[in-house]
Write a protein that holds these residues in place. Structure first.
Motif, short mmCIF file in Angstrom:
data_model
loop_
_atom_site.label_atom_id
_atom_site.label_comp_id
_atom_site.label_asym_id
_atom_site.label_seq_id
_atom_site.Cartn_x
_atom_site.Cartn_y
_atom_site.Cartn_z
N GLU A 146 0.84 -1.22 0.00
CA GLU A 146 0.00 0.00 0.00
C GLU A 146 0.86 1.25 0.00
OE1 GLU A 146 -3.25 2.65 0.30
OE2 GLU A 146 -3.23 0.54 -0.23
N PHE A 148 -4.31 -2.88 -5.53
CA PHE A 148 -5.21 -3.93 -5.04
C PHE A 148 -5.72 -4.80 -6.18
CE2 PHE A 148 -8.68 -1.39 -6.34
CZ PHE A 148 -9.87 -2.08 -6.15
N LEU A 195 -9.12 -1.80 17.57
CA LEU A 195 -9.86 -0.84 16.75
C LEU A 195 -10.88 -1.58 15.91
CD1 LEU A 195 -6.78 1.16 15.44
CD2 LEU A 195 -8.28 1.85 17.31
N GLY A 196 -12.03 -0.98 15.71
CA GLY A 196 -13.09 -1.62 14.95
C GLY A 196 -12.99 -1.35 13.46
N GLY A 197 -13.90 -1.96 12.72
CA GLY A 197 -14.06 -1.65 11.30
C GLY A 197 -13.24 -2.51 10.36
N GLY A 198 -12.27 -3.24 10.90
CA GLY A 198 -11.40 -4.00 10.02
C GLY A 198 -11.85 -5.45 9.86
N ASN A 253 -1.72 6.45 4.23
CA ASN A 253 -2.91 5.58 4.16
C ASN A 253 -2.63 4.19 4.70
OD1 ASN A 253 -4.77 7.32 3.16
ND2 ASN A 253 -4.62 6.67 1.04
N PHE A 257 -3.11 3.46 8.48
CA PHE A 257 -3.75 3.21 9.77
C PHE A 257 -5.17 2.66 9.61
CE2 PHE A 257 -0.52 6.41 10.12
CZ PHE A 257 0.21 6.01 11.22
N GLU A 258 -5.77 2.90 8.45
CA GLU A 258 -7.14 2.44 8.25
C GLU A 258 -7.23 1.19 7.40
OE1 GLU A 258 -5.51 5.24 7.10
OE2 GLU A 258 -7.03 6.50 6.12
N LEU A 259 -6.11 0.58 7.08
CA LEU A 259 -6.17 -0.66 6.30
C LEU A 259 -6.96 -1.73 7.04
CD1 LEU A 259 -2.50 -0.91 4.93
CD2 LEU A 259 -4.57 -0.47 3.60
N ARG A 260 -7.80 -2.44 6.29
CA ARG A 260 -8.69 -3.46 6.88
C ARG A 260 -7.93 -4.58 7.57
NH1 ARG A 260 -13.59 -4.35 6.07
NH2 ARG A 260 -13.34 -6.61 6.01
N PHE A 292 -5.73 -4.44 9.61
CA PHE A 292 -5.22 -4.11 10.94
C PHE A 292 -6.32 -3.69 11.91
CE2 PHE A 292 -1.91 -3.50 7.84
CZ PHE A 292 -0.88 -4.24 8.41
N SER A 293 -6.21 -4.23 13.13
CA SER A 293 -7.05 -3.74 14.22
C SER A 293 -6.21 -2.86 15.15
CB SER A 293 -7.66 -4.92 14.99
OG SER A 293 -6.62 -5.77 15.45
#
Lengths: 414, 414
Positions: free
Chosen positions: A27, A33, A65-68, A102, A104-107, A109-110
């Motif tokens: 990334e 991707f 962290l959520g969302g991943g 870009n 910290f928001e990669l899926r 990773f929590s």
């Protein structure tokens, strides 16, 4: 430019840590991707980031962290990535996009936290580093040894220029070495920068003429680039000896435009640091973050204080203070002076000295000076005495027997 | 300046929420942790922050963030604070120190997030806002309606100037409206900015002469202030129509020094946004953060995309896109164009249009264009057709029956 940029991370991931680390590297360099034409082996060789090291250090059952992506467990690992200098050259703003962009928001990773950075020497050519540092600060303040005993204008905001100057005069007479504006006070209509600088320097220059001691006052000139430069020029003209900048308010490009212009020590305030660091598994470690600011020219770096009024623990404060004294390169160390503040009094001096191992610092106290039972002069003296005791290897309680200011402080604040 | 600055927060605290909110207000204005002389009622009246509203919205058993005070439960509340303009005047850098400074690490909080900001109109006098916005971007790109169909140079890094220009030419021939550099590519030794800009604009100017269509290329000129200005001037000279800046790499003061100079639309990249936002109870909401950048002059704001490759959910993406279209003031709206990107293909167009409610945006796809089974031209056409269908109220699947590019995309990416 064959050397590589290196960055260390703490990651938490539900996927194989090796695969997650490869995703980071992709990334943040030549990965895509969906495979695209042109991503040749030669191009990857020239441009790809590499995973240099990976060590799994534990696992947790729930993601920080959520969302991943979701998994049965979330493994934590230390990861080191590297990038070729050819990708960005020695540019701090572009380094930030590379090592802290870009990611910290990669899926995958929590949790993802940037811990440290090591830079090719070319960065040391491209950037000034601290121009004054410890030696220059001692020279301008006339404090040859021990910490600069400092304080902050309080109340943080509300005083006009004349009230600020009157307080500065009182503190100067109390023997203070260093005073700083609050980070909330730069150029508000109720206390315009120019008027404040003129009023304060009139008082401090008078004091210096009478006593030979020029108190260092860090004027908060945080603002836009042209404003900061203009205010700096006024400070120079007035004989002031320090400029304060709030780093997160200004950012790297603005700070550099100022620091390349500045002929004064730069007192770097870290307000906003909490949003960069307080989530344990997200953001920045102070070591990585402060290295970039040191390289950019910060002379004094805030590191909080032992037993502070914030949520940061003492071990973290000590690690921060030590990190700003760690050389970036042997022949260009870029060492900054740590500034201890927040809830500080004479009580913390001994432990601060013991854990940090030196007294090349600014120790700033607000209430610890102004609220000393015998007044501000005793407040300043109590801090100085506490450091004298620590540096002589004498327990504060013993030293206090013959030093009433310290005695009063230990009783009031201990 | 009698109007007040207002900021909304989400807090989590083990202490009485009212007391916690008062601590925030005190810390960020005239409060001190030990009462000091000079903190008079008049000074407080003039300078203190006020708690304007507080609503408890729930509680949790465990603190979201560690290190703070401990309690039996942690209540969450929405809080609005306000500050007098007299404290700072209309200054974005000093606003940041005030609304997002030494707050996040206060011991009273196990969570603190800045959600929104409302500013007195004086900020609208002091700052430019977007100079181009939607209307100017449409004018320069020649796209009168519907989204600009865009893409990113991929691989992100590794191409030299000529390879980048060749790709730009291929994309132009494929009918693209908008191309951006990757945020990792600014002025690296392997692809110097000036050479890249010259090579790319030679191709795009040729294409414009032949076809009448000038593709908008957002050249990433992120760097120091003087570098950004100089690169901008070259872009103007070359007939380029857009400049890209990575906001977190540059910061507010540097960005403003650039935007006040710029005569091109500014494509604002948010790389690093994850470290500001991904911890649910810490940092910044996009609404608050993007308002400051819009005010500072950002024309295009990245908002991620539906079903993106990152950890952000669709509701958050939609909220961000809507927020950049919400006026700051009726007579100075400072509306920016949202940029959708990350894992985008024709598949997401219909839902994006339905949930955002307009097509005044840039929809950028990488693999979604380059990896279309019938090639990049079909990739671009598929996105355009998907938006045509959505804007006409026709289901993509129905439209695809007579539009093979869209059909191919739905089959490949759906």
């Amino acid at each position: 430019m064959s050397e590589r940029i290196e960055a260390d991370y703490l990651i938490e991931t539900p996927v194989e840590p090796e695969r997650a680390a490869e995703a980071m590297a992709g990334e943040q360099s030549s990965g895509t991707f969906v495979p695209v034409p042109g991503e040749t082996p030669e191009l990857r060789e020239r441009s790809a980031a590499r995973v240099e090291a990976l060590e799994v250090i534990g696992e947790v059952a729930e993601p920080s962290l959520g969302g991943g992506a979701v998994g049965e467990r979330y493994r934590r690992a230390k990861v080191t990535l590297s990038w070729p200098m050819g990708n960005i050259g020695p540019s701090i703003p572009n380094l930030v996009a590379t090592v802290a962009g870009n990611l910290f928001e990669l899926r995958q990773f929590s949790g993802l936290r940037l811990c440290d950075i090591r830079l090719p020497r070319a960065f040391g050519e491209a950037y000034p580093g601290p121009r004054f540092g410890i030696e220059g600060t001692r020279r301008l303040s006339g404090v040859d040894e021990g910490p600069l005993i400092g304080t902050i204008v309080k109340p943080s905001v509300g005083f006009g220029p004349e009230e600020t100057a009157a307080l500065a005069g009182e503190l100067a007479r109390a023997g203070i070495d260093f005073i700083k504006d609050d980070e909330l006070q730069s150029d508000g209509p109720n206390c315009p920068f120019d008027d404040r600088a003129r009023a304060v320097m009139r008082v401090l220059n008078d004091h210096a003429e009478k006593t030979g001691k020029k108190v260092m006052f860090a004027f908060n000139l945080t603002g836009e680039v042209d404003e900061m430069r203009r205010r700096h020029d006024l400070l120079l003209e007035l004989g002031a000896t320090c400029a304060m900048v709030s780093l997160n308010s200004v950012g790297f490009a603005g700070f550099l435009a100022f620091s390349r212009h500045s002929e004064l020590p730069i007192h770097a305030h870290r307000c906003g640091w909490g949003y960069l660091s307080r989530a344990e598994m997200l953001g920045w470690d102070y070591t990585a973050w402060s290295k970039l600011w040191r390289l950019a020219g910060a002379d004094h770096m805030h590191v909080n204080g032992l037993r502070n009024k914030f949520s940061e623990g003492d071990a973290s404060v000590v690690a921060s203070a030590l990190s700003v004294g760690t050389p970036l390169w042997d022949d260009k160390p870029c060492v900054a002076m740590p500034v201890f503040s927040s809830g500080q009094t004479a009580v913390q001096a001994a432990e601060t000295f013991r854990r940090v191992g030196h007294a090349d610092c600014i120790h700033a106290a607000g209430g610890g000076i102004m609220a000393h039972p015998d007044g501000p002069e005793a407040g300043v003296a109590s801090l100085r005495e506490a450091w004298e005791a620590a540096r002589s290897g004498v327990a504060a309680e013993d030293y206090a027997a013959s030093h009433p200011a310290l005695k009063g402080a230990l009783e009031a604040f201990g």
